[in-house]
Scaffold this motif. Sequence first.
Motif, PDB file in Angstrom:
ATOM      1  N   LEU A 102     -33.399 -60.372  -2.851  1.00 10.82           N
ATOM      2  CA  LEU A 102     -33.536 -61.086  -1.585  1.00 10.82           C
ATOM      3  C   LEU A 102     -34.881 -60.774  -0.957  1.00 10.82           C
ATOM      4  CD1 LEU A 102     -30.025 -60.295  -0.079  1.00 10.82           C
ATOM      5  CD2 LEU A 102     -30.756 -62.457  -1.091  1.00 10.82           C
ATOM      6  N   ASP A 103     -35.396 -61.742  -0.199  1.00  7.09           N
ATOM      7  CA  ASP A 103     -36.580 -61.463   0.594  1.00  7.09           C
ATOM      8  C   ASP A 103     -36.128 -61.096   2.009  1.00  7.09           C
ATOM      9  OD1 ASP A 103     -35.971 -63.876   1.908  1.00  7.09           O
ATOM     10  OD2 ASP A 103     -37.472 -65.003   0.795  1.00  7.09           O
ATOM     11  N   GLU A 104     -37.070 -60.676   2.835  1.00  6.91           N
ATOM     12  CA  GLU A 104     -36.719 -60.198   4.168  1.00  6.91           C
ATOM     13  C   GLU A 104     -36.064 -61.290   5.016  1.00  6.91           C
ATOM     14  OE1 GLU A 104     -38.689 -57.654   7.841  1.00  6.91           O
ATOM     15  OE2 GLU A 104     -39.949 -58.296   6.177  1.00  6.91           O
ATOM     16  N   GLN A 105     -36.562 -62.532   4.911  1.00  2.45           N
ATOM     17  CA  GLN A 105     -35.970 -63.641   5.682  1.00  2.45           C
ATOM     18  C   GLN A 105     -34.518 -63.869   5.300  1.00  2.45           C
ATOM     19  OE1 GLN A 105     -38.687 -66.948   4.966  1.00  2.45           O
ATOM     20  NE2 GLN A 105     -38.930 -67.140   7.178  1.00  2.45           N
ATOM     21  N   SER A 106     -34.226 -63.837   4.029  1.00  2.00           N
ATOM     22  CA  SER A 106     -32.847 -64.039   3.561  1.00  2.00           C
ATOM     23  C   SER A 106     -31.937 -62.931   4.076  1.00  2.00           C
ATOM     24  CB  SER A 106     -32.794 -64.079   2.036  1.00  2.00           C
ATOM     25  OG  SER A 106     -33.552 -65.148   1.542  1.00  2.00           O
ATOM     26  N   ILE A 107     -32.431 -61.710   4.049  1.00  2.00           N
ATOM     27  CA  ILE A 107     -31.643 -60.580   4.541  1.00  2.00           C
ATOM     28  C   ILE A 107     -31.335 -60.774   6.021  1.00  2.00           C
ATOM     29  CG2 ILE A 107     -31.655 -58.080   4.974  1.00  2.00           C
ATOM     30  CD1 ILE A 107     -33.444 -57.873   2.394  1.00  2.00           C
ATOM     31  N   GLU A 108     -32.342 -61.166   6.800  1.00  2.00           N
ATOM     32  CA  GLU A 108     -32.154 -61.389   8.243  1.00  2.00           C
ATOM     33  C   GLU A 108     -31.114 -62.493   8.493  1.00  2.00           C
ATOM     34  OE1 GLU A 108     -33.246 -59.589  10.698  1.00  2.00           O
ATOM     35  OE2 GLU A 108     -34.661 -58.352   9.586  1.00  2.00           O
ATOM     36  N   LYS A 109     -31.187 -63.570   7.723  1.00  2.00           N
ATOM     37  CA  LYS A 109     -30.227 -64.676   7.890  1.00  2.00           C
ATOM     38  C   LYS A 109     -28.807 -64.229   7.558  1.00  2.00           C
ATOM     39  CE  LYS A 109     -33.409 -68.482   7.015  1.00  2.00           C
ATOM     40  NZ  LYS A 109     -33.835 -69.522   6.073  1.00  2.00           N
ATOM     41  N   LEU A 110     -28.669 -63.423   6.518  1.00  2.00           N
ATOM     42  CA  LEU A 110     -27.332 -62.972   6.121  1.00  2.00           C
ATOM     43  C   LEU A 110     -26.769 -61.928   7.079  1.00  2.00           C
ATOM     44  CD1 LEU A 110     -27.891 -63.023   2.271  1.00  2.00           C
ATOM     45  CD2 LEU A 110     -26.544 -64.636   3.643  1.00  2.00           C
ATOM     46  N   ILE A 111     -27.635 -61.150   7.698  1.00  2.00           N
ATOM     47  CA  ILE A 111     -27.183 -60.234   8.754  1.00  2.00           C
ATOM     48  C   ILE A 111     -26.674 -61.054   9.942  1.00  2.00           C
ATOM     49  CG2 ILE A 111     -27.973 -58.575  10.496  1.00  2.00           C
ATOM     50  CD1 ILE A 111     -29.814 -57.402   8.299  1.00  2.00           C
ATOM     51  N   ALA A 112     -27.430 -62.094  10.323  1.00  2.00           N
ATOM     52  CA  ALA A 112     -27.019 -62.956  11.427  1.00  2.00           C
ATOM     53  C   ALA A 112     -25.697 -63.664  11.112  1.00  2.00           C
ATOM     54  CB  ALA A 112     -28.111 -63.984  11.727  1.00  2.00           C
ATOM     55  N   LYS A 113     -25.520 -64.062   9.876  1.00  2.00           N
ATOM     56  CA  LYS A 113     -24.261 -64.706   9.446  1.00  2.00           C
ATOM     57  C   LYS A 113     -23.091 -63.734   9.594  1.00  2.00           C
ATOM     58  CE  LYS A 113     -22.155 -66.998   5.483  1.00  2.00           C
ATOM     59  NZ  LYS A 113     -21.258 -66.106   4.781  1.00  2.00           N
ATOM     60  N   ALA A 114     -23.284 -62.485   9.162  1.00  2.00           N
ATOM     61  CA  ALA A 114     -22.219 -61.482   9.284  1.00  2.00           C
ATOM     62  C   ALA A 114     -21.885 -61.234  10.749  1.00  2.00           C
ATOM     63  CB  ALA A 114     -22.637 -60.184   8.602  1.00  2.00           C
ATOM     64  N   ALA A 115     -22.911 -61.224  11.605  1.00  2.22           N
ATOM     65  CA  ALA A 115     -22.688 -61.020  13.046  1.00  2.22           C
ATOM     66  C   ALA A 115     -21.940 -62.199  13.652  1.00  2.22           C
ATOM     67  CB  ALA A 115     -24.030 -60.816  13.756  1.00  2.22           C
ATOM     68  N   SER A 116     -22.288 -63.407  13.238  1.00  7.11           N
ATOM     69  CA  SER A 116     -21.625 -64.586  13.812  1.00  7.11           C
ATOM     70  C   SER A 116     -20.173 -64.697  13.374  1.00  7.11           C
ATOM     71  CB  SER A 116     -22.396 -65.870  13.445  1.00  7.11           C
ATOM     72  OG  SER A 116     -22.230 -66.170  12.071  1.00  7.11           O
ATOM     73  N   GLU A 117     -19.864 -64.228  12.182  1.00  2.03           N
ATOM     74  CA  GLU A 117     -18.486 -64.285  11.702  1.00  2.03           C
ATOM     75  C   GLU A 117     -17.603 -63.260  12.398  1.00  2.03           C
ATOM     76  OE1 GLU A 117     -19.256 -66.081   7.282  1.00  2.03           O
ATOM     77  OE2 GLU A 117     -19.109 -63.922   7.498  1.00  2.03           O
ATOM     78  N   ALA A 118     -18.221 -62.268  13.000  1.00  5.36           N
ATOM     79  CA  ALA A 118     -17.463 -61.238  13.704  1.00  5.36           C
ATOM     80  C   ALA A 118     -17.020 -61.711  15.089  1.00  5.36           C
ATOM     81  CB  ALA A 118     -18.301 -59.967  13.832  1.00  5.36           C
ATOM     82  N   SER A 119     -17.671 -62.761  15.601  1.00  4.36           N
ATOM     83  CA  SER A 119     -17.304 -63.212  16.953  1.00  4.36           C
ATOM     84  C   SER A 119     -16.248 -64.276  16.943  1.00  4.36           C
ATOM     85  CB  SER A 119     -18.520 -63.710  17.695  1.00  4.36           C
ATOM     86  OG  SER A 119     -19.396 -64.421  16.881  1.00  4.36           O
TER      87      SER A 119
END
Length: 181
Positions: free
Chosen positions: A164-181
């Motif tokens: 993964l590149d840094e942008q992909s990692i950031e997007k997947l972190i944001a996805k994990a955060a959004s699924e928690a809400s």
Amino acid sequence: MKRYQVHILWKNRFAKYVYPLLLTVILAGSWFAYSGEAGSSRDLKVAPAISVSLLDGSKWNLADSRGRIVVVSFWASWCAPCKEEAPALEKASTANPDVLFVGIAPKTDDLDHVMSFVKTYDIPYPIGRDVSGQISIDYGIYGYPTTVFIDPYGRISTMTFSALDEQSIEKLIAKAASEAS
């Protein structure tokens, strides 16, 4: 045409058209099942337990990290794509201090090689070794790098099977955060 010839003709047409279609459906279903793209947060699979000894001598348990997003990177020191991904994980871990990053090296990786990899890529997050191989079995690791994004409820948000590149990692972190809400 004799009866057995009609049967063979039908069987050949069946094999010619239905088997490839069936194989396509099975492969597509497998791809969707392992792509980590769940339809809703209720569909997310609970992450298997991880308890691993870290290189610094301490022990880390995934269960102790509930309430935080966790990124688990399965890598090997000899893996070229892992070497490509390591700087992006290092930058992402530094940019996201609220996210817990943990690296796990396989049992086949020599401790000296693991330590050298950590030093070479200046990895700031905890690193452990899957000395029994059980963690890799539990997560279905079949290649490196594999990165698992776990939401604050302990569910697998996404599992990737390539560097993964840094942008992909950031997007997947944001996805994990959004699924928690």
